[in-house]
Scaffold this motif. Structure first.
Motif, mmCIF file in Angstrom:
data_model
loop_
_atom_site.group_PDB
_atom_site.id
_atom_site.type_symbol
_atom_site.label_atom_id
_atom_site.label_comp_id
_atom_site.label_asym_id
_atom_site.label_seq_id
_atom_site.Cartn_x
_atom_site.Cartn_y
_atom_site.Cartn_z
ATOM 1 N N VAL A 585 0.805 -1.222 0.000
ATOM 2 C CA VAL A 585 0.000 0.000 0.000
ATOM 3 C C VAL A 585 0.836 1.269 0.000
ATOM 4 N N THR A 586 2.144 1.146 0.183
ATOM 5 C CA THR A 586 3.010 2.329 0.061
ATOM 6 C C THR A 586 3.598 2.454 -1.338
ATOM 7 N N GLY A 587 3.206 1.562 -2.251
ATOM 8 C CA GLY A 587 3.734 1.607 -3.597
ATOM 9 C C GLY A 587 5.041 0.875 -3.761
ATOM 10 N N ARG A 588 5.487 0.163 -2.725
ATOM 11 C CA ARG A 588 6.719 -0.622 -2.831
ATOM 12 C C ARG A 588 6.445 -1.843 -3.699
ATOM 13 N N SER A 589 7.308 -2.060 -4.687
ATOM 14 C CA SER A 589 7.185 -3.215 -5.569
ATOM 15 C C SER A 589 8.054 -4.349 -5.054
ATOM 16 N N TYR A 590 7.506 -5.565 -5.087
ATOM 17 C CA TYR A 590 8.251 -6.760 -4.690
ATOM 18 C C TYR A 590 8.247 -7.759 -5.845
ATOM 19 N N LEU A 591 9.377 -8.384 -6.060
ATOM 20 C CA LEU A 591 9.460 -9.480 -7.023
ATOM 21 C C LEU A 591 8.991 -10.748 -6.316
ATOM 22 N N ASP A 592 7.932 -11.343 -6.839
ATOM 23 C CA ASP A 592 7.318 -12.510 -6.212
ATOM 24 C C ASP A 592 8.015 -13.775 -6.721
ATOM 25 N N MET A 593 8.878 -14.335 -5.892
ATOM 26 C CA MET A 593 9.629 -15.531 -6.271
ATOM 27 C C MET A 593 9.124 -16.789 -5.564
ATOM 28 N N VAL A 594 7.955 -16.706 -4.938
ATOM 29 C CA VAL A 594 7.507 -17.838 -4.127
ATOM 30 C C VAL A 594 6.079 -18.271 -4.447
ATOM 31 N N ASN A 595 5.393 -17.527 -5.307
ATOM 32 C CA ASN A 595 3.942 -17.695 -5.429
ATOM 33 C C ASN A 595 3.568 -18.663 -6.536
ATOM 34 N N ASN A 596 3.671 -19.961 -6.262
ATOM 35 C CA ASN A 596 3.313 -20.939 -7.294
ATOM 36 C C ASN A 596 1.811 -21.058 -7.490
ATOM 37 N N VAL A 597 1.030 -20.363 -6.676
ATOM 38 C CA VAL A 597 -0.420 -20.350 -6.907
ATOM 39 C C VAL A 597 -0.744 -19.588 -8.183
ATOM 40 N N THR A 598 -0.087 -18.452 -8.383
ATOM 41 C CA THR A 598 -0.374 -17.627 -9.558
ATOM 42 C C THR A 598 0.583 -18.008 -10.683
ATOM 43 N N ILE A 599 0.265 -19.080 -11.356
ATOM 44 C CA ILE A 599 1.159 -19.630 -12.365
ATOM 45 C C ILE A 599 1.314 -18.699 -13.563
ATOM 46 N N LEU A 600 0.255 -17.936 -13.876
ATOM 47 C CA LEU A 600 0.300 -16.995 -14.997
ATOM 48 C C LEU A 600 0.926 -15.669 -14.612
ATOM 49 N N GLY A 601 0.969 -15.373 -13.330
ATOM 50 C CA GLY A 601 1.318 -14.050 -12.842
ATOM 51 C C GLY A 601 0.083 -13.339 -12.342
ATOM 52 N N HIS A 602 0.284 -12.196 -11.727
ATOM 53 C CA HIS A 602 -0.803 -11.450 -11.094
ATOM 54 C C HIS A 602 -1.498 -10.527 -12.092
ATOM 55 N N GLY A 603 -2.803 -10.359 -11.873
ATOM 56 C CA GLY A 603 -3.563 -9.354 -12.613
ATOM 57 C C GLY A 603 -3.690 -9.628 -14.095
ATOM 58 N N HIS A 604 -3.685 -10.873 -14.519
ATOM 59 C CA HIS A 604 -3.733 -11.149 -15.954
ATOM 60 C C HIS A 604 -5.083 -10.687 -16.531
ATOM 61 N N PRO A 605 -5.074 -9.756 -17.484
ATOM 62 C CA PRO A 605 -6.345 -9.174 -17.959
ATOM 63 C C PRO A 605 -7.245 -10.188 -18.654
ATOM 64 N N ARG A 606 -6.656 -11.100 -19.383
ATOM 65 C CA ARG A 606 -7.472 -12.085 -20.101
ATOM 66 C C ARG A 606 -8.193 -13.001 -19.124
ATOM 67 N N LEU A 607 -7.515 -13.393 -18.087
ATOM 68 C CA LEU A 607 -8.144 -14.248 -17.075
ATOM 69 C C LEU A 607 -9.207 -13.471 -16.309
ATOM 70 N N ALA A 608 -8.901 -12.227 -15.952
ATOM 71 C CA ALA A 608 -9.874 -11.404 -15.229
ATOM 72 C C ALA A 608 -11.136 -11.214 -16.052
ATOM 73 N N HIS A 609 -10.969 -10.992 -17.341
ATOM 74 C CA HIS A 609 -12.139 -10.801 -18.209
ATOM 75 C C HIS A 609 -12.974 -12.077 -18.285
ATOM 76 N N ALA A 610 -12.308 -13.219 -18.457
ATOM 77 C CA ALA A 610 -13.037 -14.482 -18.579
ATOM 78 C C ALA A 610 -13.801 -14.796 -17.299
ATOM 79 N N ALA A 611 -13.146 -14.610 -16.147
ATOM 80 C CA ALA A 611 -13.813 -14.885 -14.869
ATOM 81 C C ALA A 611 -14.967 -13.920 -14.639
ATOM 82 N N GLY A 612 -14.723 -12.628 -14.939
ATOM 83 C CA GLY A 612 -15.784 -11.635 -14.748
ATOM 84 C C GLY A 612 -16.981 -11.899 -15.634
ATOM 85 N N ARG A 613 -16.725 -12.281 -16.881
ATOM 86 C CA ARG A 613 -17.848 -12.556 -17.794
ATOM 87 C C ARG A 613 -18.665 -13.739 -17.292
ATOM 88 N N GLN A 614 -17.971 -14.811 -16.831
ATOM 89 C CA GLN A 614 -18.713 -15.975 -16.364
ATOM 90 C C GLN A 614 -19.484 -15.668 -15.089
#
Length: 975
Positions: A585-614
């Motif tokens: 929340v302070t705008g500090r950027s972190y390189l995420d080297m541990v998050n195997n949950v988000t295999i595509l990466g964070h905030g993927h627009p195509r995935l967000a659109h598909a989920a939102g539409r469904q």
């Protein structure tokens, strides 16, 4: 001007005494023999002697130093040694004739000799990074020494000393005569004059007592704690003990820290807080602290220049020269007002808030309620995908809002996402100390208070002794130096008629300061006291609400079960992500080297659109008939080997493993499961039962139900059998367990393991291990379960499934984590025969696992992985990163091994490469240090000594390089 003898002593070289002469002195006068090594010193000559029984330091001083001063040093050491809990202090040793101080003539030169016990340990000087705990301990140690000397009195303390900060000004001016670089000489002189001017009005309130006056990173002895971190616990070199200002002791210690500060003067604050807790300073002393630090740094660099001129071969001085120049650079890099405010704030002496209630409105023609506030924070809905990286995005959003409402403003005190920097070692300056307003050009502006006009090009300042208003964007007809009254016109908003103009406003309490527009998060509170909000100028609240991270963490701990841990003891509040980057929340950027949950990466627009539409269409459970569940199930089955054609959809990996075990039980009619030690499979009753990782559950080995039969972990790095030739030995351990089950007359349900030993750090199984074990399991009627939750689904790069590396086909595959990119989604893939065995016991469904949204998410993840070549990127970037990490192992003994493949890697830290003693505490400290540098990383393995490297598969080569560089930085500089 200081005493002429003092000035003369500043020009003395070290005694010219050889090691052989030192050896003779030790043998003749102290009866000691041993190996001798010269130690560094500014103006003494010091030798360390190692005897079989102990170590000592022989100190040789010139005759020009008063004997009573040397006696005072010995007396001070003996005095401090009487205090319980005191830091380790050298002990003066008497000569064989009972002398405390010897007088010796060598080569027609008279010298004074003393012998002290030697303190084992390591100085902090050569360690670039010092953790806040180390900095704080240095402050506490300095306070303890000062408290111990508080009532110490000796006639040798009243001395003329070039380092006495009470004489810093004239001493520095004298020393500057030797500085040949004109620019450097002028810079030092200017800083010294400014510092002395700030000290003079405070001098009467500065307490005087006996002080060490040289507690520095050079003169503090440190020993490693259980984290391998050097912690100061001893003080040497009492050569500068003197009656002086109490606060000077802390100033000297803090000045020595500045070459460790990486350019940030706030680095000293833990030392200040710790000193204050042990030995409180008064307000005058706190205000004098930074000017004294500047003075100390100035005297140091000037003295070094002079000493090198008269003793150019003094390696000790040459070695410290660069450090001292860095100290001076950092000490003079910030305004005195800023660091004084920071010091006062750090110890709870905050200055009063500036009251702006009496200000008139700057824009009398603009109704405050018509100004729309534009949200530029990390959570702003105006930021879409990565448009925050557009350098003009703030003005674009502000102008768009103004076009709709007529006027729009940014918010003061907002941490702006648009000012973040990915792959940044330091947190960027994101905290807005100003506001920008879009409004019609030609709008009149008036003076909110009486002030003097100061013009600097297009930059306008309304200045008073207490406050200055910095303005950009106003056409002002007034002249520089004009005096105006409150309410007087100062001009109009610049711009063509009918156009939108931009106005920038910033207040500052220091009239001599041109403040920055943004502050780093760690400096924000201090800068905010110097640059208060300009909201009163507009007549409405322009302030962004401050983050409530601490309150939210307290709320979490109050209502959220404690077993659900945070990654860090003091975690950043992360609310946004993009690809492999996360933002707090302070705008500090972190390189995420541990998050195997988000295999595509964070905030993927195509995935967000598909989920939102469904979501906008339908979301329910899989007992209804809809297309996506059928399509996704068929897609998953097509990814599995032939014969594994039936899919269960569930909510998580734990549920997938739990279901896989139920399937094995249903198919075989038995419950006996063989599993591996050091493994983790989930949190449900059944998946937890086959989990034996003591890192996840310290009581795991004591609480397994009798139907679980753990076998020796085939850990080819630290197991009982090592290397690629260990297959048969580990297989034999499984065979013994199976024989025991057979001998008991019991049947076998199956065998479960990760195809790559993920929880242990990505360690590959021995070659052929699964083929042999699967054969023995199936020969007894059991089924083979491959837990691919962590290691499968393209993460290994070279293989889509982990079991492919072993050349086997399991009977049941469990998968989850990345298949939903964070959506609760898991799967079990098996044969129709095994699946039907469960149906005989009743039906099964999962509310969210096969829902329309989950199914659409799962298919979209697969589509994106294919279209963006993420498995190939995992292979290429992962192999590249592994080579970078292996190169670190060539340089740093702490690196024991690099495990894994693709983007599932494990970097194992050991204290000894022969014994493989795990560096558990060091690994935890390294992860904390990496967080400071902008990398999210966590340990794994039973000993929590392995970095679990499993980032999103979109990881770029630049990000891989940044991670390797930050790890190298930590291993080089310390943690």
């Amino acid at each position: 001007m200081p005493d002429s003898d003092l000035l003369k002593r500043t020009e003395l070289p070290r005694p010219t005494v050889s090691e052989e002469q030192a050896r003779d002195i030790l043998k003749t006068h102290y009866g000691l023999e041993g190996t001798i090594k010269e130690l560094g010193s500014q103006q003494d000559r010091n030798f360390r002697i190692d005897t079989r029984e102990a170590r000592y330091v022989l100190k040789i001083s010139r005759e020009e130093y008063a004997t009573i001063e040397l006696a005072a040093q010995n007396a001070a050491m003996r005095h401090l040694a009487t205090f319980p809990g005191m830091a380790r202090i050298p002990e003066p040793v008497l000569a064989t004739g009972g002398e405390d101080i010897l007088f010796v003539t060598l080569d027609d030169e008279d010298y004074q000799i003393r012998l002290l016990t030697y303190l084992d340990g390591e100085p902090l000087t050569q360690h670039k990074y010092l953790a806040p705990q180390v900095v704080a301990e240095l402050g506490a140690l300095t306070a303890r020494i000062a408290l111990g000397l508080k009532d110490f009195i000796h006639p040798g303390l009243d001395r003329e000393l070039q380092w006495d900060l009470r004489r810093a000004g004239p001493v520095a001016l004298h020393l500057l005569k030797s500085v040949t670089d004109q620019t450097r000489r002028d810079h030092i002189a200017k800083a010294m004059v400014t510092a002395v001017k700030r000290i003079q009005p405070l001098a009467g309130a500065l307490r005087v007592q006996a002080i060490h006056h040289d507690i520095t990173d050079d003169n503090v002895v440190a020993r490693p704690n259980d984290k391998g971190r050097l912690m100061p616990d001893g003080v040497i070199d009492f050569g500068d003990v003197v009656t002086g200002w109490l606060v000077a002791d802390l100033a000297v210690a803090c000045a020595s820290l500045l070459h460790h500060a990486d350019g940030d003067p706030f680095f000293i604050l833990p030392a200040v807080r710790a000193f204050q807790q042990h030995y409180p300073l008064n307000e005058a002393e706190l205000k004098a602290l930074w000017p004294l630090i500047v003075a100390r740094a100035g005297v140091l660099v000037a003295s070094t220049e002079q000493q090198l001129a008269i003793d150019p071969d003094n390696d000790y001085v040459k070695g410290n020269a660069e450090h001292e120049r860095e100290m001076f650079k950092v000490a003079t890099s910030v305004p005195f007002a800023l660091i004084e405010t920071a010091i006062l704030g750090a110890v709870g002496h905050d200055s009063a808030q500036y009251e702006t209630d009496g200000f008139l409105g700057l824009l009398p023609d603009i109704a405050p309620e018509t100004i729309r506030l534009t949200d530029l924070s990390v959570t702003s809905e105006a930021f879409i995908e990565d448009n925050w990286s557009d350098p003009q995005i703030d003005w674009k959003l502000l102008a768009h809002a103004a076009a709709e409402t007529g006027a729009a403003s940014t918010r003061y005190g907002e941490y702006r996402l648009s000012y973040t920097r990915t792959l940044s070692v330091h947190p960027p300056a994101t905290f807005a100390l100003h506001v920008d307003i879009c409004l019609p050009a030609g709008t009149p502006a008036i003076a909110p208070f009486a002030a003097k006009i100061v013009k600097d090009g297009q930059h306008l300042i309304l200045s008073t002794q207490e406050i200055s208003l910095h303005i950009d964007g106003v056409d002002c007809p007034l002249d520089d130096g004009d005096e105006i009254e409150a309410g007087s016109p100062i001009g109009t908003i610049a711009g063509a008629e009918g156009a939108v103009g931009g106005l920038r406003l910033q207040l500052c309490r220091d009239p001599d300061l041109v403040p920055p527009l943004f502050a780093r998060p760690s400096h924000a509170a201090t800068w905010a006291r110097l640059c208060p909000s300009p909201a009163a100028l507009i007549g409405t609240n322009l302030d962004a609400p401050p983050p409530q991270s601490a309150a939210l963490l307290a709320k979490r701990r109050k209502s959220f079960a404690g077993a659900q841990k945070n990654y860090y003891a003091d975690p950043p509040q992360i609310e946004r992500g993009w690809r492999e980057h996360m933002f707090d929340v302070t705008g500090r950027s972190y390189l995420d080297m541990v998050n195997n949950v988000t295999i595509l990466g964070h905030g993927h627009p195509r995935l967000a659109h598909a989920a939102g539409r469904q979501w906008s269409l339908l979301n329910t459970n899989s007992r209804f008939h809809y297309a996506s569940v059928a399509e996704f199930s068929d897609r998953l089955a097509s990814l599995a080997p032939d014969g594994l054609d039936t899919v269960f959809l569930v909510n998580s990996g734990s549920e997938a493993v739990d279901l896989a075990l139920r399937l094995a039980w249903a198919k075989t009619g038995s419950h006996n499961i063989v599993s591996l030690l050091e493994a983790y499979h989930g949190w449900t009753v059944a998946s937890d039962a086959v989990s034996t990782s003591i890192a996840d559950n310290p009581r795991a080995l004591e609480t397994r139900p009798r139907w679980v039969h753990p076998v020796t972990a085939p850990n080819t790095y630290r197991g009982p059998y090592r290397g690629a030739t260990s297959t048969e030995d580990y297989v034999s351990r499984v065979s013994r367990t199976l024989d025991t089950i057979d001998a008991a007359g019991e049947r076998l349900a199956g065998f479960i393991c990760e195809s790559v030993y993920g929880n242990a750090g990505g360690i590959p199984l021995p070659p052929g291990y699964l083929a042999e074990v699967y054969g023995m399991i199936r020969a007894r009627g059991g089924v083979c379960i491959a837990d691919e939750v962590q290691v499968g689904y393209g993460r290994l790069g070279h293989f889509f499934w982990g079991f492919e590396e072993q050349g086997v086909v399991p009977d049941i595959i469990t998968v989850a984590k990345g298949m939903g990119n964070g959506q609760p989604l898991g799967a079990v893939i098996t044969s129709r025969e095994i699946a039907d065995a469960l149906e005989n016991e009743g039906y099964f469904f999962s509310s969210a696992g096969g829902s329309p949204v989950s199914s659409v998410v799962g298919m979209t993840v697969l589509d994106i992985m294919r279209d963006e070549n993420l498995q190939q990127n995992a292979r290429d970037t992962g192999d590249y990163l592994k080579s970078r990490l292996e190169a670190l192992g060539q340089r740093f003994p702490l690196v024991g091994a690099v495990h894994g493949m693709g983007l599932y890697l494990g970097l194992e830290f050991v204290r000894d490469r022969e014994t493989l003693e795990p560096a558990t505490e060091e690994t935890a400290a390294i992860c904390d240090r990496l967080l400071d540098l902008g990398v999210i990383m966590q340990p794994t393995g039973d000993h929590l000594n392995v970095l679990k490297i499993k980032p999103p598969l979109c990881l770029s080569r630049d990000s891989a390089d940044f991670f390797a560089a930050m790890l190298e930085k930590v291993l080089s500089e310390g943690w």
